[in-house]
Design an enzyme around this catalytic site. Structure first.
Site, PDB file in Angstrom:
ATOM      1  N   TYR A  15     -14.560 -11.888  -0.336  1.00 12.64           N
ATOM      2  CA  TYR A  15     -15.261 -10.638  -0.650  1.00 12.64           C
ATOM      3  C   TYR A  15     -16.507 -10.881  -1.491  1.00 12.64           C
ATOM      4  CZ  TYR A  15     -11.633  -7.521   1.171  1.00 12.64           C
ATOM      5  OH  TYR A  15     -10.776  -6.845   1.987  1.00 12.64           O
ATOM      6  N   ASP A  71      -6.669  -2.507  -7.681  1.00 13.18           N
ATOM      7  CA  ASP A  71      -7.220  -3.140  -6.484  1.00 13.18           C
ATOM      8  C   ASP A  71      -7.476  -4.610  -6.763  1.00 13.18           C
ATOM      9  OD1 ASP A  71      -8.276  -2.179  -3.716  1.00 13.18           O
ATOM     10  OD2 ASP A  71      -9.639  -3.742  -4.399  1.00 13.18           O
ATOM     11  N   ARG A  83      -3.149   6.472   0.578  1.00 10.00           N
ATOM     12  CA  ARG A  83      -3.621   7.626   1.313  1.00 10.00           C
ATOM     13  C   ARG A  83      -2.667   8.261   2.314  1.00 10.00           C
ATOM     14  NH1 ARG A  83      -9.901   6.227   2.359  1.00 10.00           N
ATOM     15  NH2 ARG A  83      -9.105   4.215   3.053  1.00 10.00           N
ATOM     16  N   ARG A 136       0.819  -1.223   0.000  1.00  6.68           N
ATOM     17  CA  ARG A 136       0.000   0.000   0.000  1.00  6.68           C
ATOM     18  C   ARG A 136       0.851   1.270   0.000  1.00  6.68           C
ATOM     19  NH1 ARG A 136      -5.641  -0.269   1.071  1.00  6.68           N
ATOM     20  NH2 ARG A 136      -6.284  -2.351   0.491  1.00  6.68           N
ATOM     21  N   ARG A 151      -6.418  12.314  -5.520  1.00  9.67           N
ATOM     22  CA  ARG A 151      -7.673  11.737  -5.019  1.00  9.67           C
ATOM     23  C   ARG A 151      -8.756  12.803  -4.792  1.00  9.67           C
ATOM     24  NH1 ARG A 151     -11.432   9.578  -3.694  1.00  9.67           N
ATOM     25  NH2 ARG A 151     -11.784   7.833  -2.288  1.00  9.67           N
TER      26      ARG A 151
HETATM   27  O1  1CP Z   1       0.386   0.706  -3.338  1.00 11.39           O
HETATM   28  C1  1CP Z   1      -0.258  -0.317  -3.479  1.00 11.39           C
HETATM   29  O2  1CP Z   1      -0.202  -1.283  -2.687  1.00 11.39           O
HETATM   30  C2  1CP Z   1      -1.053  -0.481  -4.757  1.00 11.39           C
HETATM   31  C3  1CP Z   1      -2.440  -0.367  -4.693  1.00 11.39           C
HETATM   32  C4  1CP Z   1      -3.360  -1.332  -3.959  1.00 11.39           C
HETATM   33  C5  1CP Z   1      -3.262  -2.715  -3.677  1.00 11.39           C
HETATM   34  C6  1CP Z   1      -2.082  -3.637  -3.904  1.00 11.39           C
HETATM   35  C7  1CP Z   1      -4.631  -0.921  -3.518  1.00 11.39           C
HETATM   36  C8  1CP Z   1      -5.131   0.459  -3.606  1.00 11.39           C
HETATM   37  N1  1CP Z   1      -5.303  -2.013  -3.056  1.00 11.39           N
HETATM   38  C9  1CP Z   1      -4.498  -3.122  -3.116  1.00 11.39           C
HETATM   39  C10 1CP Z   1      -4.816  -4.496  -2.743  1.00 11.39           C
HETATM   40  C11 1CP Z   1      -5.997  -4.752  -1.879  1.00 11.39           C
HETATM   41  N2  1CP Z   1      -7.255  -4.222  -1.945  1.00 11.39           N
HETATM   42  C12 1CP Z   1      -6.004  -5.709  -0.835  1.00 11.39           C
HETATM   43  C13 1CP Z   1      -4.835  -6.598  -0.497  1.00 11.39           C
HETATM   44  C14 1CP Z   1      -3.856  -5.872   0.345  1.00 11.39           C
HETATM   45  C15 1CP Z   1      -4.255  -5.666   1.793  1.00 11.39           C
HETATM   46  O3  1CP Z   1      -4.535  -6.683   2.457  1.00 11.39           O
HETATM   47  O4  1CP Z   1      -4.252  -4.523   2.221  1.00 11.39           O
HETATM   48  C16 1CP Z   1      -7.275  -5.714  -0.266  1.00 11.39           C
HETATM   49  C17 1CP Z   1      -7.761  -6.568   0.895  1.00 11.39           C
HETATM   50  C18 1CP Z   1      -8.067  -4.772  -0.978  1.00 11.39           C
HETATM   51  C19 1CP Z   1      -9.499  -4.458  -0.745  1.00 11.39           C
HETATM   52  C20 1CP Z   1      -9.690  -3.028  -0.432  1.00 11.39           C
HETATM   53  N3  1CP Z   1      -9.568  -2.025  -1.356  1.00 11.39           N
HETATM   54  C21 1CP Z   1      -9.958  -2.439   0.826  1.00 11.39           C
HETATM   55  C22 1CP Z   1     -10.209  -3.181   2.125  1.00 11.39           C
HETATM   56  C23 1CP Z   1     -11.669  -3.436   2.243  1.00 11.39           C
HETATM   57  C24 1CP Z   1     -12.067  -4.130   3.516  1.00 11.39           C
HETATM   58  O5  1CP Z   1     -12.844  -3.516   4.265  1.00 11.39           O
HETATM   59  O6  1CP Z   1     -11.661  -5.283   3.736  1.00 11.39           O
HETATM   60  C25 1CP Z   1      -9.993  -1.054   0.635  1.00 11.39           C
HETATM   61  C26 1CP Z   1     -10.292   0.011   1.656  1.00 11.39           C
HETATM   62  C27 1CP Z   1      -9.736  -0.817  -0.751  1.00 11.39           C
HETATM   63  C28 1CP Z   1      -9.665   0.493  -1.444  1.00 11.39           C
HETATM   64  C29 1CP Z   1      -8.300   0.905  -1.791  1.00 11.39           C
HETATM   65  N4  1CP Z   1      -7.427   0.148  -2.567  1.00 11.39           N
HETATM   66  C30 1CP Z   1      -6.268   0.861  -2.772  1.00 11.39           C
HETATM   67  C31 1CP Z   1      -6.404   2.122  -2.123  1.00 11.39           C
HETATM   68  C32 1CP Z   1      -5.386   3.224  -2.144  1.00 11.39           C
HETATM   69  C33 1CP Z   1      -7.669   2.137  -1.499  1.00 11.39           C
HETATM   70  C34 1CP Z   1      -8.262   3.270  -0.728  1.00 11.39           C
HETATM   71  C35 1CP Z   1      -9.193   3.987  -1.631  1.00 11.39           C
HETATM   72  C36 1CP Z   1      -9.198   5.467  -1.523  1.00 11.39           C
HETATM   73  O7  1CP Z   1      -8.268   6.154  -1.961  1.00 11.39           O
HETATM   74  O8  1CP Z   1     -10.187   5.971  -1.023  1.00 11.39           O
END
Ligand code: 1CP
Length: 342
Positions: free
Chosen positions: A154, A76, A31, A27, A40
């Protein structure tokens, strides 16, 4: 083969000597970075993912700002199920991503279909091509997808949480679960191959919710499918498997022969390494980055000193927390990059 001026991560993954331990952070594009927040403020999350120019821009930000040894393509894990027929929405204001039509019965399960990756996920391939061009060989680019189990979790639950509905589903509908896992696996392979063709150098499979399953269920419903993905991609494309909460099953996971295993922070990195022998990635607790700088250094040093020489990629034990100070991340990256084995 493209020429990389920094190929440390690829060398570690292929067992070649390196002058220091490489670092990237899960990540890292996101953010905690003010530069990401500025983008964003103009576009919603899915628009960033689906607009290759913008996805490329935010992918490269952490390379420029904090100096990590790899970029990871901004996207994502949930875009693959979306391409398989699940409707994905991301609620503004902290609601997070959600599927509007969770797989709760046979009818919903049969609506899930094979993805046409080139068409429905072509924007990811385009973002990769643009990113590779703009990186100009500075660092490798990592592609990724979710593990079949984490994606199914999911798809059944609809959103994040304790995945109790998804866990009950495995018990109640094992045949349907296997059918879906099989389909996700096949699509994950096509999707990752497309990413490889577009220019990623390595991929990571995120099994973020490994820790919700027992040893027995984990083997049956997750490792088996991860193994199929690894087999289809390696050795042409190195595969890192990050499995959060899977410390009860590291040996079984290693049998799926990934190029590296990413571990969470609950296990000493040397213990993980001694148990499995393969390259390990990790495993600083992301919360440590919220602590004072001496503490960050102390904890990072412990990992660097105990990790197996030449067989370690520094990372966090899970994604960077949103409220992490950028200065703390910069200091960590600098510390790891300048640290020398005694
Ligand atoms: O920098 C990076 O890592 C690249 C971008 C990236 C990656 C690899 C994002 C951007 N998401 C992911 C993978 C991802 N997405 C995972 C696996 C990694 C981990 O365990 O953290 C998972 C579980 C998700 C699902 C997801 N997407 C969630 C969690 C949901 C939950 O409640 O379980 C969330 C909040 C997101 C949104 C998201 N994805 C990425 C970002 C920057 C965001 C936030 C969105 C925003 O800017 O508002």
């Amino acid at each position: 083969m493209k020429k990389l001026s920094n190929d440390l991560i690829l060398r570690v993954l292929s067992g070649k000597p390196t002058e220091r331990t490489p670092i990237w952070l899960m990540r890292q594009a996101g953010r905690f970075l003010p530069q990401y927040m500025a983008v964003r403020a103009k576009y919603d999350f899915l628009t960033i993912c689906r607009t290759p120019e913008i996805a490329a821009e935010v992918t490269i930000q952490p390379v420029d700002v904090v100096g990590v040894d790899a970029a990871i393509i901004f996207s994502d894990i949930l875009v693959l199920p979306e391409a398989m027929g699940m409707e994905l929405i991301v609620e503004e204001g902290g609601g997070g991503p959600r599927f509007t039509n969770p797989v709760k019965d046979k009818a919903a399960a049969s609506a899930v279909h094979d993805a046409d990756c080139e068409n429905s996920l072509g924007y990811v391939a385009n973002a990769i091509r643009i990113t590779v061009g703009r990186l100009g060989g500075r660092v490798p680019l990592i592609g990724f997808c979710g593990s079949p189990w984490t994606l199914l979790a999911y798809m059944v639950e609809g959103k994040g949480g304790d995945f109790s509905r998804a866990r009950a589903f495995l018990h109640e509908e094992p045949a349907m679960a296997h059918r879906l896992l099989d389909m996700i696996t096949r699509n994950a392979v096509s999707y990752l191959k497309m990413q490889h063709e577009a220019g990623v150098d390595v991929v990571q499979i995120f099994d973020s919710w490994a820790g919700f399953l027992s040893v027995e269920l984990y083997k049956e419903f997750s490792i088996r499918y991860i193994g199929q993905i690894v087999e289809a991609l390696t050795p042409d494309l190195p595969v890192i498997v990050f499995a959060k909460g899977a410390n009860h099953s590291l040996e079984a996971l290693a049998e799926s022969m990934p190029s590296a295993i990413g571990v969470d922070w609950t296990i000493p990195i040397n213990e993980a390494s001694a148990r499995i022998g393969v390259v390990v990635q990790g495993n600083l607790d992301p919360a440590v980055l919220l602590a004072r700088s001496e503490i960050v250094e102390h904890e990072a040093r412990k990992i660097l000193e105990s990790a197996p020489r030449g067989k370690h990629i520094f990372n966090l034990g899970h994604g960077i927390l949103q409220n992490t100070p950028v200065e703390s991340v910069k200091a960590l990256v600098h510390f790891v990059k300048t640290w020398k084995h005694g």
